[in-house]
Design an enzyme around this catalytic site. Structure first.
Site, short mmCIF file in Angstrom:
data_model
loop_
_atom_site.label_atom_id
_atom_site.label_comp_id
_atom_site.label_asym_id
_atom_site.label_seq_id
_atom_site.Cartn_x
_atom_site.Cartn_y
_atom_site.Cartn_z
N ASP A 13 0.84 -1.34 0.13
CA ASP A 13 0.11 -0.03 0.07
C ASP A 13 0.85 1.30 0.21
O ASP A 13 0.25 2.40 0.64
CB ASP A 13 -1.04 0.09 1.39
CG ASP A 13 -2.09 -1.30 1.30
OD1 ASP A 13 -2.41 -1.45 0.05
OD2 ASP A 13 -2.52 -1.46 2.21
N GLY A 15 1.87 2.80 -2.90
CA GLY A 15 1.65 3.68 -4.00
C GLY A 15 1.70 2.99 -5.45
O GLY A 15 1.81 3.82 -6.46
N PHE A 18 -1.29 3.40 -7.60
CA PHE A 18 -1.54 4.64 -7.90
C PHE A 18 -0.58 5.27 -9.08
O PHE A 18 -0.94 5.85 -10.11
CB PHE A 18 -1.62 5.58 -6.69
CG PHE A 18 -1.49 7.15 -7.06
CD1 PHE A 18 -2.67 7.87 -7.36
CD2 PHE A 18 -0.42 8.00 -6.65
CE1 PHE A 18 -2.82 8.94 -7.69
CE2 PHE A 18 -0.49 9.46 -6.99
CZ PHE A 18 -1.71 9.76 -7.36
N LYS A 37 -0.75 -7.38 -13.67
CA LYS A 37 -0.46 -7.70 -12.11
C LYS A 37 -0.45 -9.16 -12.26
O LYS A 37 -1.42 -9.83 -11.99
CB LYS A 37 -1.55 -7.25 -10.98
CG LYS A 37 -1.00 -7.54 -9.66
CD LYS A 37 -1.20 -6.07 -8.91
CE LYS A 37 -0.63 -6.63 -7.43
NZ LYS A 37 -0.70 -5.48 -6.33
N ASP A 48 -6.55 -4.91 -8.48
CA ASP A 48 -5.81 -3.56 -8.91
C ASP A 48 -6.16 -3.67 -10.25
O ASP A 48 -5.90 -2.64 -11.02
CB ASP A 48 -4.48 -3.90 -8.68
CG ASP A 48 -4.03 -3.66 -7.02
OD1 ASP A 48 -4.86 -3.07 -6.22
OD2 ASP A 48 -3.06 -4.45 -6.57
#
Length: 230
Positions: A13, A15, A18, A37, A48
């Site tokens: 987590d 990033g 993002f 992924k 994701d």
């Protein structure tokens, strides 16, 4: 012929997704990149791949399906064990090898020392995949230590690191964080992008990415000329 690259985080987590959203929003269509992924855990919620697709509004052709998908939100070695499935690193590496010369962003699962199996760490798979790496770190307090540790772990194993990119909330430390990591970590800072201050529609996010992500083209130019950086 293209160049796949591996997005490695300094932790869970931090990033990576993002960053992946930003990259795909800005460069997927113009440069022909796909998102992948290979190992997805916690698929009981929004995975994701689905998150990146919803955020960027890109069609299915820009996405590869995970090789392994687990419902349990945990390390791959634990999730696979809980669900009675076998994760075979050799099979995964074969799949990665097939995409190595294509324009593909490969997002890792967790940090570089996350176990894929009980005796096979992600960092070994990264090295054996022969993919160059972009390390994603946070803008926040603690990122110097976490990012330097990750860079050291990769470079000491002769993994090609293209550079690092910081993402996260805007704060007074982020410029010094980036400069210090670049000075001590032996890898260039490819950029810094802060989280948007509010939730964005796909159209708004694409505009945000075009203006706030990789403004100097450090990421894309490094990927297109990897021999200059490795």
């Amino acid at each position: 012929m293209g160049q796949a690259f591996y997005v490695a985080g300094t932790g869970t987590d931090v990033g990576k997704t993002f960053f992946s959203c930003l990259f795909m929003a800005k460069y997927a269509e113009s440069n022909g990149f796909r998102y992948w992924k290979p190992i997805q855990t916690g698929a009981a919620g929004t995975g994701d791949t689905e998150l990146v697709q919803k955020t960027t509004n890109l069609p299915d052709s820009f996405f590869l399906k995970p090789v392994y998908e687990f419902q349990t939100p945990a390390s791959p070695h634990y999730a696979s064990k809980q669900e009675g499935k076998i994760l075979d690193p050799k099979f995964l590496l074969t799949a990665l090898a097939k995409e190595r010369k294509t324009n593909t962003l490969v997002e890792g699962a967790g940090g570089v020392f996350v176990p894929w199996t009980e005796d096979y760490l992600a960092i070994r798979g990264i090295g054996e995949s022969n993919l160059p790496v972009v390390v994603i770190g946070s803008t926040e307090l603690g990122t110097i230590n976490h990012t330097l540790l990750t860079l050291d772990a990769l470079t000491s194993r002769f993994v090609a690191v293209l550079g690092f990119y910081l993402v996260g909330p805007e704060n007074s430390l982020q410029i010094d964080n980036a400069e210090t990591i670049q000075k001590l970590g032996g890898a260039p800072c490819l950029g810094v992008t802060n989280f948007p201050k509010q939730k964005l529609t796909p159209a708004e996010f694409i505009s945000f990415a075009n203006h706030q992500f990789d403004p100097n083209r450090n990421v894309i130019d490094t990927l297109q000329n990897p021999d200059d950086e490795i």
